[in-house]
Design a protein around this motif. Structure first.
Motif, PDB file in Angstrom:
ATOM      1  N   GLY A 335       0.578  -1.149   0.100  1.00 13.44           N
ATOM      2  CA  GLY A 335      -0.067   0.023  -0.089  1.00 13.44           C
ATOM      3  C   GLY A 335       0.872   1.196   0.104  1.00 13.44           C
ATOM      4  N   ILE A 336       0.481   2.255   0.630  1.00 12.34           N
ATOM      5  CA  ILE A 336       0.999   3.388   0.638  1.00 12.34           C
ATOM      6  C   ILE A 336       2.550   3.376   1.347  1.00 12.34           C
ATOM      7  CG2 ILE A 336       0.393   4.506   3.078  1.00 12.34           C
ATOM      8  CD1 ILE A 336      -0.415   6.836   1.543  1.00 12.34           C
ATOM      9  N   LYS A 337       2.678   2.319   2.159  1.00 12.58           N
ATOM     10  CA  LYS A 337       3.997   2.233   2.995  1.00 12.58           C
ATOM     11  C   LYS A 337       5.211   1.753   1.697  1.00 12.58           C
ATOM     12  CE  LYS A 337       2.343   0.433   7.355  1.00 12.58           C
ATOM     13  NZ  LYS A 337       2.346  -0.726   8.230  1.00 12.58           N
ATOM     14  N   SER A 338       4.739   1.389   0.600  1.00 13.12           N
ATOM     15  CA  SER A 338       5.630   1.106  -0.425  1.00 13.12           C
ATOM     16  C   SER A 338       6.638   2.396  -0.977  1.00 13.12           C
ATOM     17  CB  SER A 338       4.835   0.507  -1.905  1.00 13.12           C
ATOM     18  OG  SER A 338       4.008   1.785  -2.346  1.00 13.12           O
ATOM     19  N   TYR A 339       6.072   3.592  -0.591  1.00 14.29           N
ATOM     20  CA  TYR A 339       7.006   4.970  -0.789  1.00 14.29           C
ATOM     21  C   TYR A 339       8.306   4.568  -0.127  1.00 14.29           C
ATOM     22  CZ  TYR A 339       3.145   7.669  -3.091  1.00 14.29           C
ATOM     23  OH  TYR A 339       2.530   8.189  -3.714  1.00 14.29           O
ATOM     24  N   ASN A 340       8.355   3.955   1.180  1.00 17.42           N
ATOM     25  CA  ASN A 340       9.550   3.757   1.950  1.00 17.42           C
ATOM     26  C   ASN A 340      10.280   2.656   1.664  1.00 17.42           C
ATOM     27  OD1 ASN A 340       8.823   6.041   3.626  1.00 17.42           O
ATOM     28  ND2 ASN A 340       7.407   4.835   4.713  1.00 17.42           N
ATOM     29  N   SER A 341       9.957   2.064   0.602  1.00 22.16           N
ATOM     30  CA  SER A 341      10.260   0.752   0.205  1.00 22.16           C
ATOM     31  C   SER A 341      11.426   1.245  -0.622  1.00 22.16           C
ATOM     32  CB  SER A 341       9.527  -0.317  -0.651  1.00 22.16           C
ATOM     33  OG  SER A 341       8.708  -0.813   0.517  1.00 22.16           O
ATOM     34  N   VAL A 342      11.693   2.285  -0.989  1.00 24.39           N
ATOM     35  CA  VAL A 342      12.841   2.600  -2.039  1.00 24.39           C
ATOM     36  C   VAL A 342      14.121   2.821  -1.309  1.00 24.39           C
ATOM     37  CG1 VAL A 342      12.622   5.164  -1.148  1.00 24.39           C
ATOM     38  CG2 VAL A 342      13.324   4.722  -3.579  1.00 24.39           C
ATOM     39  N   VAL A 343      14.213   2.831   0.222  1.00 26.47           N
ATOM     40  CA  VAL A 343      15.544   2.536   0.596  1.00 26.47           C
ATOM     41  C   VAL A 343      16.111   1.177   0.129  1.00 26.47           C
ATOM     42  CG1 VAL A 343      16.537   2.127   3.023  1.00 26.47           C
ATOM     43  CG2 VAL A 343      14.558   3.992   2.707  1.00 26.47           C
ATOM     44  N   GLY A 344      15.241   0.297   0.379  1.00 26.10           N
ATOM     45  CA  GLY A 344      16.053  -1.223  -0.129  1.00 26.10           C
ATOM     46  C   GLY A 344      16.740  -1.010  -1.333  1.00 26.10           C
ATOM     47  N   LEU A 345      15.841  -0.240  -2.288  1.00 29.15           N
ATOM     48  CA  LEU A 345      16.267  -0.309  -3.806  1.00 29.15           C
ATOM     49  C   LEU A 345      17.541   0.442  -3.820  1.00 29.15           C
ATOM     50  CD1 LEU A 345      12.783   0.257  -5.504  1.00 29.15           C
ATOM     51  CD2 LEU A 345      14.066  -1.811  -4.907  1.00 29.15           C
ATOM     52  N   LEU A 346      17.549   1.506  -3.418  1.00 36.63           N
ATOM     53  CA  LEU A 346      18.629   2.653  -3.235  1.00 36.63           C
ATOM     54  C   LEU A 346      19.943   1.758  -2.779  1.00 36.63           C
ATOM     55  CD1 LEU A 346      17.179   5.947  -2.040  1.00 36.63           C
ATOM     56  CD2 LEU A 346      17.963   5.453  -4.323  1.00 36.63           C
ATOM     57  N   ILE A 347      19.733   0.924  -1.641  1.00 40.91           N
ATOM     58  CA  ILE A 347      21.038   0.510  -1.024  1.00 40.91           C
ATOM     59  C   ILE A 347      21.377  -0.594  -1.895  1.00 40.91           C
ATOM     60  CG2 ILE A 347      21.734  -1.037   0.954  1.00 40.91           C
ATOM     61  CD1 ILE A 347      19.919   0.564   2.773  1.00 40.91           C
ATOM     62  N   SER A 348      20.480  -1.457  -2.558  1.00 39.67           N
ATOM     63  CA  SER A 348      20.973  -2.367  -3.459  1.00 39.67           C
ATOM     64  C   SER A 348      21.911  -2.114  -4.628  1.00 39.67           C
ATOM     65  CB  SER A 348      19.729  -3.313  -3.756  1.00 39.67           C
ATOM     66  OG  SER A 348      19.975  -4.515  -4.573  1.00 39.67           O
ATOM     67  N   TYR A 349      20.959  -0.672  -5.158  1.00 38.66           N
ATOM     68  CA  TYR A 349      21.791  -0.382  -6.438  1.00 38.66           C
ATOM     69  C   TYR A 349      23.142   0.226  -6.156  1.00 38.66           C
ATOM     70  CZ  TYR A 349      22.093   2.446 -10.619  1.00 38.66           C
ATOM     71  OH  TYR A 349      22.409   2.756 -11.816  1.00 38.66           O
ATOM     72  N   HIS A 350      23.125   0.925  -4.892  1.00 38.52           N
ATOM     73  CA  HIS A 350      24.700   1.506  -4.344  1.00 38.52           C
ATOM     74  C   HIS A 350      25.510   0.482  -4.182  1.00 38.52           C
ATOM     75  CE1 HIS A 350      27.167   4.544  -3.182  1.00 38.52           C
ATOM     76  NE2 HIS A 350      27.447   3.786  -1.747  1.00 38.52           N
ATOM     77  N   GLN A 351      25.091  -0.832  -3.954  1.00 36.08           N
ATOM     78  CA  GLN A 351      26.216  -1.950  -4.011  1.00 36.08           C
ATOM     79  C   GLN A 351      26.699  -2.192  -5.309  1.00 36.08           C
ATOM     80  OE1 GLN A 351      26.713  -3.582  -0.796  1.00 36.08           O
ATOM     81  NE2 GLN A 351      25.674  -1.730   0.012  1.00 36.08           N
ATOM     82  N   HIS A 352      25.983  -2.174  -6.180  1.00 30.97           N
ATOM     83  CA  HIS A 352      26.578  -2.423  -7.590  1.00 30.97           C
ATOM     84  C   HIS A 352      27.028  -1.136  -8.377  1.00 30.97           C
ATOM     85  CE1 HIS A 352      23.363  -5.836  -6.280  1.00 30.97           C
ATOM     86  NE2 HIS A 352      24.469  -6.400  -7.028  1.00 30.97           N
ATOM     87  N   HIS A 353      26.474  -0.187  -7.943  1.00 32.13           N
ATOM     88  CA  HIS A 353      26.848   1.269  -8.874  1.00 32.13           C
ATOM     89  C   HIS A 353      27.392   2.328  -8.029  1.00 32.13           C
ATOM     90  CE1 HIS A 353      23.988  -1.250 -10.886  1.00 32.13           C
ATOM     91  NE2 HIS A 353      24.568  -1.040 -12.179  1.00 32.13           N
ATOM     92  N   THR A 354      28.168   2.940  -8.202  1.00 30.34           N
ATOM     93  CA  THR A 354      28.552   4.182  -7.188  1.00 30.34           C
ATOM     94  C   THR A 354      27.760   5.534  -8.093  1.00 30.34           C
ATOM     95  OG1 THR A 354      30.755   3.445  -7.014  1.00 30.34           O
ATOM     96  CG2 THR A 354      30.483   5.524  -6.661  1.00 30.34           C
ATOM     97  N   PHE A 355      27.154   6.089  -7.016  1.00 31.65           N
ATOM     98  CA  PHE A 355      26.590   7.419  -7.343  1.00 31.65           C
ATOM     99  C   PHE A 355      26.623   8.331  -6.393  1.00 31.65           C
ATOM    100  CE2 PHE A 355      22.932   4.611  -5.401  1.00 31.65           C
ATOM    101  CZ  PHE A 355      22.630   5.456  -4.697  1.00 31.65           C
TER     102      PHE A 355
END
Length: 355
Positions: A335-355
């Motif tokens: 639901g609306i809590k999915s907005y905060n799930s971006v944290v996991g996506l950001l951390i995982s992406y940062h593990q593979h790519h430097t930004f």
């Protein structure tokens, strides 16, 4: 429209619901034949049709619908009282048509493969990863705040108009497509909503109109927030329905923009999500890490917080609850809590790519 045709359309509503859920149970099919098949053609056609118009056609469309509904009630109230079942049938007919149009024009994207599948990233993360990534975002936010203002104290003020911000968002997508061709943004249609004030009272920073494919931004929110909101709403236009996915896309396109104001907006906004998450899982660590943040960054957070506070009202939780239910019905379990799930996506992406 004759009663026989209305009956057929009304009966079609439950059939449509079953059909959508059945097709939605095959995300590969939706991904290949809808999200990467007919949807891009539909969305580009609608953006070509309405994107050049400087104001929101979708908002006007909703206005006309409300006027027609009120007019209908006024002219037929006696019949409605005498024949309530007939009136109920009229409502079901309208819902059936709207349901069909919504899923054809955009809504089937709720059932596509998640962005984790597309980019090969995960949502799961440890507390240690959260702390490390939050510290990194604090560093980046502080750097850009100092670069822009020349000190650590002053808040950042975006010096661009809404049109300039929209244009720079489009330029950001032009750059992003070099790394991710799927994020190519053709036929831009990014606008400030006519109903920005009502959106504010409802607590929304923007929305995508699924019937006109116009990305609507709440134009009265603090300019500091507009770069990431604009990137987020364009993410919806590109066919990503999940809020965590479009939050992530909004960060990606804004952080990769060459403009330092955009980079600051991206890093500090992502940091706000991480700080919120950290305060939930480890309040002691949150209080320990917070003083590392420049006063100027904190002032930008305060600016946004005070903006929303002045529009708080008893109906806002109701609108949020409705939207929460809407998301859950449309295959978004968080639901609306999915907005905060971006944290996991950001951390995982940062593990593979430097930004």
């Amino acid at each position: 429209m004759g009663q026989k045709l209305k009956t057929i359309i009304a009966i079609a509503l439950p059939v449509q619901v079953i059909l959508v859920k059945w097709i939605g149970s095959y995300p590969d099919f939706v991904e290949n034949y809808y999200s990467n098949g007919i949807y891009p053609r539909i969305s580009q056609f609608l953006r070509t049709l309405f994107g050049w118009i400087p104001f929101s056609i979708g908002d006007l469309f909703y206005t006309v619908l409300v006027i027609l509904a009120v007019r209908y009630l006024y002219r037929h109230w006696k019949t409605i009282i005498k024949k309530p079942l007939l009136f109920l049938k009229e409502i079901v007919v309208v819902l059936s048509i709207a349901y069909f149009a919504f899923h054809l024009l955009w809504g089937m994207n709720y059932y596509r493969q998640p962005i984790t599948w597309k980019l090969g990233i995960e949502k799961e993360y440890t507390k240690e990863q959260l702390v490390s990534f939050t510290s990194y975002l604090i560093k980046k936010s502080n750097e850009y705040q100092t670069e822009i203002t020349g000190d650590t104290i002053d808040l950042v003020k975006i010096p661009y108009s809404k049109k300039e911000i929209f244009k720079k968002t489009e330029e950001g997508y032009s750059k992003l497509k070099n790394s991710y061709p799927d994020f190519e943004y053709k036929r831009p249609s990014l606008k400030s909503s006519i109903y920005s004030l009502p959106l504010t009272y409802m607590g929304y920073g923007g929305y995508l109109n699924p019937f006109s494919n116009e990305a609507q931004v709440n134009g009265i929110t603090p300019p500091y927030r507009l770069p990431t909101v604009s990137g987020h709403e364009v993410g919806h236009q590109l066919g990503y329905s999940a809020e965590d996915a479009t939050n992530f896309i909004g960060f990606l396109v804004t952080s990769q923009n060459d403009n330092p104001y955009f980079k600051y907006a991206a890093y500090s906004h992502a940091l706000a999500y991480c700080l919120s998450d950290l305060s939930r899982v480890d309040e002691v660590k949150f209080k320990e890490i917070l003083p590392q943040l420049n006063p100027g960054v904190k002032k930008n957070y305060k600016e946004v917080s005070e903006f929303w506070e002045q529009y708080e009202n008893p109906l806002e939780p109701v609108f949020k609850s409705i939207f929460n239910t809407f998301l859950k019905v449309n295959n978004q379990e968080e639901g609306i809590k999915s907005y905060n799930s971006v944290v996991g996506l950001l951390i995982s992406y940062h593990q593979h790519h430097t930004f």
